[in-house]
Write a protein that holds these residues in place. Sequence first.
Motif: not given
Length: 265
Positions: A52-73
């Motif tokens: 999941l990529s971050r939606w275009p937004s302002e750098e100060s947007d609080p969503e920057s603190q959202m946990p990252t999620v990814f699939f394992t190999d």
Amino acid sequence: MFFEVQSGWEPWPICPGSTGILSPGAVVLAGYGDGELKVLMRRWVGDRSQWLSRWPSEESDPESQMPTVFFTDGSDARNARLLFEQRGLEGEDHLLSTVDLRTGDAPRFLQELPDGPEGSVIEAMTSVVAKAWSASASDVLPDDEVVALPGPQLSGVHEDLAQRSWHLAHEGRALRALEAPPIRDVDGEVVRARRAWLIDGGLPLSSPGLVIWGDGDVRLWRSGEQPLLDRPVLQQQLRPAEELLMEHFDHETVPLRGSDGDANT
């Protein structure tokens, strides 16, 4: 304070033959405290993407603190494992949760969710990732026709923050425009222009281009170009897909509103 997270998912049409663990689309998570919208977290899934990529937004947007999620190999369209991580103050990654996905089954959390808002966000993110992972065949983009989508709909989200997007296929290649926050005047009350990042489905790892429009003027910069340094692409230099998209924005009349509630085009 009671904290609840609601999620929304909007699948996007695809080009013929497009494949990937996740179907492309828009994701929105809204955090409500005591019934009021407190934070908006937005993501999108690109063509042939596994994250999941971050939606275009302002750098100060609080969503920057959202946990990252990814699939394992080893994850695929039938069995997959998700990892949720949070970046610490010193740059280290902390594992928050591990989730197994299996076709036909509900997501299985391999450890207890963190307490509080963090756990609510992970649970909501798992829900939308599971929808993107198990999505049935998506609609196919018609050739040389712009498809406009309003974005996932959740209560209390101002139209300025809607995840509007535009999608176009030309010769088997998708060009997508993701709306970013508008350009306002110095007081923040009047929208001077609107803008969207351009995503080339054939180049998923390239930097996005940019289109800005307003008052009958549409300007486009390709990947790697900067409005502060480069001139916009000239009309006679536009590629067929870019030209079709520019024509759409030239006739785009849906207004955004200023903070005072008056419509500004």
